[in-house]
Every structure is written in C-alpha cells, then in structure tokens.
Write an enzyme that holds these catalytic residues in place. Structure first.
Site, mmCIF file in Angstrom:
data_model
loop_
_atom_site.group_PDB
_atom_site.id
_atom_site.type_symbol
_atom_site.label_atom_id
_atom_site.label_comp_id
_atom_site.label_asym_id
_atom_site.label_seq_id
_atom_site.Cartn_x
_atom_site.Cartn_y
_atom_site.Cartn_z
ATOM 1 N N VAL A 17 10.154 -130.132 -42.975
ATOM 2 C CA VAL A 17 9.931 -131.317 -42.152
ATOM 3 C C VAL A 17 8.594 -131.175 -41.442
ATOM 4 C CG1 VAL A 17 10.720 -132.635 -40.156
ATOM 5 C CG2 VAL A 17 12.377 -131.839 -41.851
ATOM 6 N N GLY A 37 5.720 -128.232 -37.823
ATOM 7 C CA GLY A 37 6.530 -128.342 -39.028
ATOM 8 C C GLY A 37 7.575 -127.236 -39.034
ATOM 9 N N LYS A 38 8.606 -127.396 -39.823
ATOM 10 C CA LYS A 38 9.640 -126.365 -39.920
ATOM 11 C C LYS A 38 10.455 -126.604 -41.180
ATOM 12 C CE LYS A 38 11.002 -122.950 -37.055
ATOM 13 N NZ LYS A 38 10.151 -122.157 -36.162
ATOM 14 N N GLY A 39 11.151 -125.578 -41.630
ATOM 15 C CA GLY A 39 11.984 -125.748 -42.806
ATOM 16 C C GLY A 39 12.694 -124.473 -43.186
ATOM 17 N N ASP A 96 10.503 -116.763 -40.017
ATOM 18 C CA ASP A 96 11.456 -117.245 -39.028
ATOM 19 C C ASP A 96 12.738 -116.444 -39.244
ATOM 20 O OD1 ASP A 96 13.449 -119.457 -37.788
ATOM 21 O OD2 ASP A 96 11.427 -119.841 -37.061
#
Length: 438
Positions: A77, A122-124, A163
């Site tokens: 995202v 952003g991240k995912g 992460d």
C-alpha cells in the site's frame, strides 16, 4: 495475478479472529482526524490524506521443497508521496491484510514527515507464518513476491525495508531479484531499492540497532525533561526481537533494570533485573524464545502488563494495549517501539491515568532515519562509519523529540496529537505551495 483495489478512507477491519473489533485503520484515522481538527487542516488536503494513493494486491505461486505449489497473497500500500518516494517495511505475518497495510502505510507517511525526511509512506508484506517454511522456501517466496511487485517499487519510487519477521537477508534477496529485472547497465545503480541490507551488500553500519537506539533516546530525553535519571528505573519490554533487544541494551547501559519480557512464546519476570545480553544469547540458542530463561520466572501472558515497572516498551505488534488491559498498567511512561501498539480506547484510559506516551511515529522513527542514511550512502557511493551514523542518528532523534515535546507543551496536547499536527502541517505546506494537478 495483480489486483488494484479501490482505496478507502475508513473501511471496516478484516474478519480475521486475530484482528480486534477496532482495527488499526480505525485507530490511525481517529488519530489523524483529531490532529487535523486541531490544526484546522484544509478540507481538500484532508480528503487527499484520508485515502491511499495505490493499493497493490498480488497472488503468486511458489513451489515448496516437497514439490507442491502454494499460492501466497502479498500486499503493498502506497499512502502518500507528496514529500518524496514511498518508504516503509515489508512484514511476513498471518495478520497481514489490506487494512493493516493501509494503517501502517499511513503511519509511515506521518513518521517520515515528522522526521523531516524526503519520503512518503508505504507498507506491505505477505500473509504467512514464516516459521512454517524452510529458508530455501522463504527465499523463493521472497523472490517471487519481488518479481510480482517489480514495477511498483524502485529506488526513487517506493523503497521497502525490514519489518516484522523480515531481516537483512530478506532485503538482500529483494535487492538481487529487483536488480536482475533491470537492464544490465542499470543494475548496480538500483542497489538502494531497499534499505536494511547486509553490510556486504550495501547495508549501513548500525542499521540493525537504529530503531532500538531511537526508542532509548526518546525515553532518555523524556526522563531528562522531567528531571529524572534512567538509573534504577524498572522497565518491561513486549517483543524481544531487533527493536526490543537493542532498546534494552542501551537502557541497561544507563543503569535501568529490565524486569519483565514477553514474546510470542511466553512471558518472564524478575524484579531484581534480567541481564539483557544473557537473555538475548539464550533466546538465540532457543529458537528465538525467551521461555525457560533461568534468570526469570514464568508469568501468565495476561499478567504481563500488570508487572510493576516505571517504563513500558511495547515492541511487538499493533493493538496490544487496549481498553481491556490499559487500566492495569503500572508504568508512568509508554515508549512505543512497535507501530500502533496502543489503540485509541486504550490510550484514552492511559491519558486519564496521567501515563505519558511517546508515540510510535516519533519513538521508533530511528529505523526510517537509519534507512534514509543507507539510501543516501548507496545513492552517493559512500561508506559511513558506525560512529558517524550513530552521531547523526542521535542528533536527528533528539531534535525531533524536542520539537514534539515543546509543541505539546505549548498547545496543551498529548505527544501523539502534537506529533501528528507537526507531521501533517509539513505535508499540507507542500500541497499548498505546489498546488494540485491539473
């Protein structure tokens, strides 16, 4: 297969039984709206920041060691890039879904803005339990995920990082796979497509400890602002991975006592203090688990937050401190090493009890600051020494803390709302100055 999902500002959380009734997306939106109200954010900019720019969902097959094929679902995202390329981690965990990725991406936008970095958010990640797969399977999963995402990430577009349950090895696989998809003349120029790489593959000296060191620095600054010393302070840590360990390492050096730890396997306590390096070495030899460590006695997981302490460092997953357990916390300070560990309902209880909270977008931002240093190092073809990295990190973190603390004091706000206000203001300024196309 790639699915481009329609962005939503405040979608109901997923139906997974592992997600609390109030999901992380609800928390981040309530926090955002509270700060936006305080600064009277322009309504058009509020609309823009309330949704994500892009949401990528990929479904991809991977052959397992036994020859069978499994289908995995991965997410990325991209919330906002008004200030620069999207930046944020990739996590491998069963709770990864589109709502979690939305919330975490938004938090990254506020975090990078607050830190004064030229990044967006952003991240995912991938919805899986990595403990169920061999190293070779995880490598194939990672490389196939990278191939599926290849047109949606890039060193000047979207820069992933480690992460939960991902590490420098994961980043090395991603970098190698991504560079292999580029034309030969461009491959070495794309090394900074990810940060958090191993030292021999363009990684930054000290990147492993940057997040934990930042957590420690924020606690130290808060204590100094209240005319206190860390010496003799008792603290508890939820999550004893990279962040929890390094935060504890630096806290112990200043004379603080680690009195309880909780990880995915169990909880232990010793009011006389647990030796940080002894515990870390034990966990490394015990498949990552703290359970059975001889210096601590086992306690029930539900009693962990009831432990007598001065400081609590939640450094695991989101939504850990809620209305169900916030009232039982004994600490006077919560330092958020994880992203979103305290939900809105829990925070209201903590603030009513005059328990201070150093918010995640400030407290754990040492990681993204370290990532920025690595990105610059790769981009400029430089090699920074550890002492140089740590000095730059300390200055950046302390400047950020002072800015948030002073704004909170001047405006009569809690530190989270103050941090959000400062972060959002910077993005608002960028939109006002540049205008909105067309």
């Amino acid at each position: 297969m790639i699915t481009m999902t329609k962005p939503h500002a405040n979608q109901e959380p997923g139906a997974s039984s592992k997600v609390p009734a109030r999901g992380m997306i609800d928390n981040v939106m309530e926090q955002f709206n509270s700060a936006a109200d305080h600064i009277d954010l322009h309504p058009n900019i509020r609309k823009i920041l309330s949704i994500t720019n892009n949401e990528i969902v990929v479904h991809f097959p991977v052959k397992m060691d036994n020859g069978n094929v499994e289908i995995f679902t991965g997410y990325r995202v991209q919330h906002n890039n008004a200030l620069g390329p999207y930046k944020g981690g990739l996590r491998y965990h069963p709770t990864v879904d589109i709502d979690a990725a939305r919330a975490l991406a938004m938090w990254m936008t506020w975090k990078t803005s607050l830190a004064g970095l030229p990044y967006g958010g952003g991240k995912g990640g991938i919805q899986l339990d990595p403990s169920l797969y061999s190293k070779s399977e995880l490598e194939r999963i990672t490389r196939r995920f990278t191939f599926a995402l290849a047109d949606n990430i890039g060193p000047e577009h979207d820069i992933p990082a480690p992460d939960v349950n991902t590490n420098s090895q994961t980043m090395a696989w991603i970098a190698d796979t991504y560079m292999s998809t580029r034309p030969p003349a461009e491959r070495t120029a794309n090394q900074h497509v990810v940060t958090g790489k191993p030292g021999g593959s363009g990684g930054l000296e000290g990147r492993d400890r940057a997040t934990g060191y930042g957590v420690y620095l924020n606690i130290k600054c808060w204590m100094e602002r209240h005319n206190k010393s860390l010496k003799g302070q008792k603290y508890i840590v939820q999550g004893f991975g990279n962040v929890g360990y390094w935060a504890s390492h630096f806290m112990e050096q200043d004379g603080a006592l680690l009195v309880a730890v909780q990880d995915a396997y169990g909880s232990i306590e010793n009011q006389d203090g647990l030796k940080v390096d002894d515990l870390f070495n034990y966990s490394q030899s015990n498949k990552g688990s703290i359970v059975g460590f001889s210096q601590g006695k086992a306690i029930d997981n539900k009693d962990f937050f009831k432990t007598n302490c001065d400081i609590c460092i939640p450094a695991a997953l989101g939504n850990q401190i809620t209305a169900d357990n916030a009232d039982s916390l004994k600490a006077t300070l919560i330092a958020e090493g994880a992203n979103g560990p305290t939900n809105v309902d829990g925070e209201k209880i903590l603030l009513e009890k005059n328990i201070a909270i150093i918010p995640d977008i400030l407290c754990n931002s040492g990681g993204v600051v370290g990532s920025y240093f690595e990105w610059l190092q790769n981009r400029n073809g430089e090699l920074w020494q550890l002492n140089e990295v740590m000095a730059k990190l300390e200055k950046k973190m302390m400047d950020s803390f002072d800015k948030v603390f002073e704004y909170a004091q001047n405006e009569g706000l809690d530190m989270r709302t103050a941090a959000y206000c400062l972060a959002i203001r910077r993005i608002e300024k960028a939109y006002i100055e540049r205008g909105i196309f067309p």
